[in-house]
Motif scaffolding. Structure first.
Motif, PDB file in Angstrom:
ATOM      1  N   UNK A  64       0.975  -0.993   0.431  1.00 46.20           N
ATOM      2  CA  UNK A  64       0.018   0.249   0.214  1.00 46.20           C
ATOM      3  C   UNK A  64       0.902   1.591  -0.332  1.00 46.20           C
ATOM      4  N   UNK A  65       0.878   2.122  -1.076  1.00 45.99           N
ATOM      5  CA  UNK A  65       1.637   2.652  -1.356  1.00 45.99           C
ATOM      6  C   UNK A  65       1.925   3.986  -0.548  1.00 45.99           C
ATOM      7  N   UNK A  66       0.250   4.270  -0.087  1.00 49.95           N
ATOM      8  CA  UNK A  66       0.208   5.813   1.198  1.00 49.95           C
ATOM      9  C   UNK A  66      -0.291   5.306   2.506  1.00 49.95           C
ATOM     10  N   UNK A  67      -0.240   3.887   2.679  1.00 49.77           N
ATOM     11  CA  UNK A  67       0.631   3.604   4.322  1.00 49.77           C
ATOM     12  C   UNK A  67       2.385   3.326   3.911  1.00 49.77           C
ATOM     13  N   UNK A  68       2.544   3.045   3.118  1.00 50.84           N
ATOM     14  CA  UNK A  68       4.079   3.467   3.512  1.00 50.84           C
ATOM     15  C   UNK A  68       4.970   4.850   3.432  1.00 50.84           C
ATOM     16  N   UNK A  69       4.145   5.731   2.574  1.00 54.22           N
ATOM     17  CA  UNK A  69       4.233   7.394   2.584  1.00 54.22           C
ATOM     18  C   UNK A  69       3.809   7.341   4.367  1.00 54.22           C
TER      19      UNK A  69
ATOM     20  N   UNK B 273      14.793  -2.244   2.572  1.00 56.45           N
ATOM     21  CA  UNK B 273      13.968  -3.155   2.767  1.00 56.45           C
ATOM     22  C   UNK B 273      12.884  -3.699   3.484  1.00 56.45           C
ATOM     23  N   UNK B 274      12.061  -4.526   3.714  1.00 53.97           N
ATOM     24  CA  UNK B 274      11.056  -3.816   3.344  1.00 53.97           C
ATOM     25  C   UNK B 274      10.303  -2.781   4.207  1.00 53.97           C
ATOM     26  N   UNK B 275      11.132  -2.124   4.867  1.00 52.39           N
ATOM     27  CA  UNK B 275      10.450  -0.916   5.959  1.00 52.39           C
ATOM     28  C   UNK B 275      10.869   0.117   5.145  1.00 52.39           C
ATOM     29  N   UNK B 276       9.062   0.953   5.226  1.00 55.27           N
ATOM     30  CA  UNK B 276       8.975   1.745   4.669  1.00 55.27           C
ATOM     31  C   UNK B 276      10.241   2.957   4.281  1.00 55.27           C
ATOM     32  N   UNK B 277      10.835   3.405   3.691  1.00 56.77           N
ATOM     33  CA  UNK B 277      11.589   5.007   3.127  1.00 56.77           C
ATOM     34  C   UNK B 277      11.747   5.091   2.595  1.00 56.77           C
TER      35      UNK B 277
ATOM     36  N   UNK C 186       3.870   9.842  -5.485  1.00 55.32           N
ATOM     37  CA  UNK C 186       3.715  10.291  -4.272  1.00 55.32           C
ATOM     38  C   UNK C 186       4.991  10.006  -3.201  1.00 55.32           C
ATOM     39  N   UNK C 187       5.747   9.340  -2.954  1.00 55.56           N
ATOM     40  CA  UNK C 187       7.471   9.266  -2.646  1.00 55.56           C
ATOM     41  C   UNK C 187       8.219  10.501  -2.448  1.00 55.56           C
ATOM     42  N   UNK C 188       7.823  10.970  -4.048  1.00 57.06           N
ATOM     43  CA  UNK C 188       8.607  11.802  -4.372  1.00 57.06           C
ATOM     44  C   UNK C 188       7.484  13.289  -3.867  1.00 57.06           C
ATOM     45  N   UNK C 189       6.531  13.195  -4.088  1.00 54.72           N
ATOM     46  CA  UNK C 189       6.469  14.587  -3.623  1.00 54.72           C
ATOM     47  C   UNK C 189       6.244  14.724  -2.663  1.00 54.72           C
TER      48      UNK C 189
END
Length: 223
Positions: free
Chosen positions: A4-9, A168-172, A193-196
């Motif tokens: 989930x990209x949102x959760x990782x961000x 990984x897989x720790x979110x960063x 999304x990580x870039x923003x």
């Protein structure tokens, strides 16, 4: 990858914020103490202390980060210990700039009348330096620390992008950007999304630092 990209961000931002705050706080404690002692007492202590700072500044910051992070990898530090090594590297790199900033302010403050009055009534020099001179030197330090938070975010993201951050897989955010390189054509939003998040966070801290500088600078109070 089923992530989930949102959760990782969100999770990565919380972790990065903790690392930045602790790293800046660590650098502030050492740098402020160093700058106050060398600036207030002067003499040979100031001369030797500033030569150490000049030598410290001659070491490229990125080289220092790479050295400490590589040592942490060789020692197989993981999890919290890996973050502690990163905090140590980021904090140590901030010390010379903070020390020089504080020293310059202390040199100007120690010649003022209230310091002379404190000496006349018999106040201890360490008390004068820490309880009277230091509070009047904190405004530029606070502004620098605020802006430094954004700079540290970029450094952490760069190290993670190069594969030297938290594995990984720790979110960063930086690691997520690195992983997204292989999917830029088919799934560009993985990188967007990580870039923003990095861009907006750095911009927010820079704007906050500028506003804080305007608020704490008495010369800009009437503007």
């Amino acid at each position: 990858y089923g992530r989930d990209i949102w959760s990782r961000v969100l999770w990565g931002g919380r972790r990065l914020m903790s690392i930045r705050l602790v790293a800046v706080g660590f650098g502030l404690v050492l740098g402020v103490a160093y700058g106050v002692l060398t600036g207030y007492y002067g003499g040979w202590l100031d001369t030797v202390g500033m030569r150490v700072v000049d030598a410290w500044l001659a070491i490229p910051g990125l080289l220092l980060f790479l050295l400490i992070v590589t040592i942490a990898r060789e020692w197989k530090l993981e999890g919290v210990w890996n973050d502690m090594a990163l905090i140590f590297a980021l904090g140590i790199a901030s010390v010379p700039q903070i020390a020089r900033l504080v020293r310059g302010s202390v040199l100007a403050e120690r010649e003022k009348e209230y310091v002379e009055a404190s000496r006349v009534i018999g106040e201890h020099s360490l008390y004068i330096a820490t309880r009277q001179v230091l509070p009047n030197c904190l405004s530029p330090v606070i502004v620098y620390a605020t802006i430094r938070l954004g700079v540290i975010l970029l450094i952490i993201a760069a190290l993670s992008f190069l594969g030297l951050g938290t594995p990984p897989p720790t979110p960063d955010w930086g690691a997520d950007l690195s992983l997204a390189r292989d999917h830029m054509e088919t799934r560009p939003l993985i990188a967007v999304f990580p870039g923003l998040a990095i861009s907006y966070t750095v911009l927010a801290f820079n704007l906050f630092g500028d506003g804080l500088r305007d608020m704490l600078d008495p010369r800009l109070a009437d503007r």
